[in-house]
Design an enzyme around this catalytic site. Structure first.
Site, PDB file in Angstrom:
ATOM      1  N   HIS A 162     -13.139   5.020   0.471  1.00  0.00           N
ATOM      2  CA  HIS A 162     -12.226   5.321   1.258  1.00  0.00           C
ATOM      3  C   HIS A 162     -10.776   6.261   1.485  1.00  0.00           C
ATOM      4  CE1 HIS A 162      -9.218   1.781   3.528  1.00  0.00           C
ATOM      5  NE2 HIS A 162      -9.920   1.568   3.971  1.00  0.00           N
TER       6      HIS A 162
ATOM      7  N   LYS B 201      -8.674   8.974   2.299  1.00  0.00           N
ATOM      8  CA  LYS B 201      -8.207  10.231   2.890  1.00  0.00           C
ATOM      9  C   LYS B 201      -7.499  11.002   2.093  1.00  0.00           C
ATOM     10  CE  LYS B 201      -8.380   5.636   5.060  1.00  0.00           C
ATOM     11  NZ  LYS B 201      -8.692   4.505   4.487  1.00  0.00           N
TER      12      LYS B 201
ATOM     13  N   HIS C 179      -1.466   0.282  10.435  1.00  0.00           N
ATOM     14  CA  HIS C 179      -2.595   0.686   9.680  1.00  0.00           C
ATOM     15  C   HIS C 179      -2.363   1.752   8.076  1.00  0.00           C
ATOM     16  CE1 HIS C 179      -6.941   2.868   8.275  1.00  0.00           C
ATOM     17  NE2 HIS C 179      -6.503   1.910   8.236  1.00  0.00           N
TER      18      HIS C 179
ATOM     19  N   ASP D 274      12.591  -2.221  -4.875  1.00  0.00           N
ATOM     20  CA  ASP D 274      13.943  -2.038  -5.430  1.00  0.00           C
ATOM     21  C   ASP D 274      14.267  -0.953  -4.924  1.00  0.00           C
ATOM     22  OD1 ASP D 274      13.740  -4.201  -6.529  1.00  0.00           O
ATOM     23  OD2 ASP D 274      13.858  -4.003  -7.633  1.00  0.00           O
TER      24      ASP D 274
END
Length: 492
Positions: free
Chosen positions: A234, A236, A410, A417
């Site tokens: 998955h 990129k 997406h 913080d």
């Protein structure tokens, strides 16, 4: 007619015998695979979901478990990985020497988080980097093309989806130009996510110019050699000459031409463009997985990385079924529990599971301002309702939920913080946290995190806040569907 009666009795007896054998066969298989589920010690929610499937769906449940129940990566991949372990051990030794040791000056939980990731992956937190966030698809594509056109040594690309059409085709043209200059180009695409690409003119174009394009996590017909069918790459990311890197949520697509028939609008993404020593670490991750998928022997770790503790400190955090179980989930939990003031989470797919959901509720109840920014519409019916099954208890704990209404948001990031941030490809669902090959940047730098926060605040301005009282008034039908999906959420 006695002969006919006897034949009918024989057929009835045979049918009864077959039925009995099928019942006892299923019972035996359920016992065997129930034992396997128990002994595998999957997350409790996943284990219970599989037990329900095994009991409710005779034979089919067993088949589904064989295909999707365990994180088995296949015999060929395992052999290749084992043959490369010595080079990976050297990377881990280098990581110990490069690790920044003063991260608590940035955030009180920074050093513990960095040490955990180092012990898990062997990859260090290194300073001296610069990060530019690209929040428009056209800008991202043109920046990538410009960097490819400047390449002198190599271009490494790894994407879940490369979808032909529009501006996405410009990347292929740039790779061809690079190849003609003598630049080494390597492309690794997920076999399922990029299946359209492999049948397209772009694939033929790259192969014509002898640019290797390999399928990550290829699909085969023999499950025990393939491994699980749904373990996907998955990531990129792109690396140019070990000097410039890209990581983020952006697939190689033109949003104007991608999934426009699903009623969710254009996909909204952010990509980080990185320069600095951490790019070589990211490239080492790419080379490791290229070697496994292609059977190659690229060197993993150049000897030119020097220790650096100046801003911005970045730690590459690859995760997947080949890394320690739940590694990125544990890192997120560590960061959430260290938060003092604010947690901002942007994710398209939110199915967090009980542990992560509880951490967010606890943070909200101890006074941390917790905000979730999610797309109002997603391209998955299962995810849509499984996600909503968590909303009520989060809203009751004081978590704010914003529904983005300008497209399919997406982007994936977590900001702690205003000083510490996670950015990359990981969704807040158990598939992404536990099963898929993902890449996350952990950024220990307040200035960089503040730039990312400005982008997130822009999303909030384009979102509709979810009202807790109005949410409680939704129909019984919707509640029922949500609760059914919640039972299977550990497997979604």
């Amino acid at each position: 007619m006695p002969a006919l009666d006897n034949l009918q009795m024989d057929i009835a007896f045979l049918a009864s015998l077959i039925g009995l054998l099928l019942v006892w066969g299923n019972f035996l298989l359920v016992i065997i695979f129930t034992g396997r589920v128990i002994m595998k010690r999957l997350p409790v929610g996943a284990s219970l979901s599989w037990l329900i499937i095994l009991l409710l769906f005779p034979y089919v449940g067993v088949g589904l478990y064989i295909l999707f129940g365990e994180r088995y990566l296949g015999s060929k991949r395992r052999r290749r990985q084992e043959s490369l372990l010595s080079s990976y051990q050297q990377v881990k030794m280098d990581g110990e020497a490069l690790q920044v040791r003063l991260l608590d000056r940035i955030h009180n939980g920074g050093q513990a988080l960095a040490n955990y990731e180092l012990s898990t992956t062997g990859l260090p937190a290194i300073g001296g980097n610069t990060i530019q966030f690209l929040s428009h698809a056209e800008d991202t594509i043109h920046a990538m093309v410009a960097d490819i056109d400047r390449a002198t040594e190599y271009c490494h690309l790894e994407f879940y989806i490369w979808h032909p059409g529009g501006n996405a085709d410009l990347v292929a043209d740039a790779l061809v130009r690079a190849k003609e200059r003598g630049v080494v180009c390597r492309v690794m695409l997920d076999a399922v996510g990029s299946q359209t690409f492999f049948r397209s003119h772009l694939s033929r174009l790259l192969r014509k110019h002898q640019i290797p394009v390999i399928k990550a996590c290829p699909i085969g017909f023999i499950p025990w050699r393939l491994a699980r069918y749904d373990l996907r790459n998955h990531r990129k990311m792109m690396v140019i000459d070990g000097k410039v890197g890209y990581i983020g949520s952006f697939n190689l697509i033109d949003p104007r031409y991608f999934k426009q028939d699903q009623g969710v609008g254009e996909w909204i993404d952010v990509m980080a463009r990185i320069e600095g020593p951490s790019v070589r670490v990211i490239d080492g991750v790419y080379r490791w997985y290229w070697n496994i998928e292609a059977g190659d022997r690229l060197p993993l770790s150049p000897a030119t990385i020097e220790p650096n503790d100046s801003a911005a400190v970045i730690q590459a955090a690859p995760s997947g079924p080949d890394v320690e179980k739940e590694s990125i989930l544990n890192s997120l939990l560590q960061a959430i529990y260290s938060a003092k003031h604010e947690i901002l989470i942007v994710t398209p797919y939110f199915v967090p599971g009980e542990v992560l959901s509880q951490a967010l509720r606890i943070a909200a109840r101890r006074g941390v301002k917790v905000s979730l920014i999610l797309p109002k519409r997603v391209d998955s019916f299962l995810v849509r309702y499984a996600s909503r099954s968590y909303f009520e208890e989060l809203l009751q704990a004081g978590v704010r939920i914003f529904q983005y209404d300008q497209g399919l948001l997406h982007t994936k990031c977590v900001l702690i913080d205003g000083k510490l941030s996670f950015f990359g490809t990981v969704n807040m669902d158990l598939r992404s946290l536990w099963l898929n090959f993902e890449m996350t940047l952990i950024v220990y730098d307040s200035q960089t995190t503040e730039v990312l926060k400005e982008i997130v605040e822009g999303y909030i301005q384009d979102s509709i806040p979810l009202d807790a009282e109005a949410w409680e008034q939704r129909s019984l039908r919707k509640r029922f569907v949500e609760n059914v999906m919640h039972l299977f959420s550990p497997l979604i």
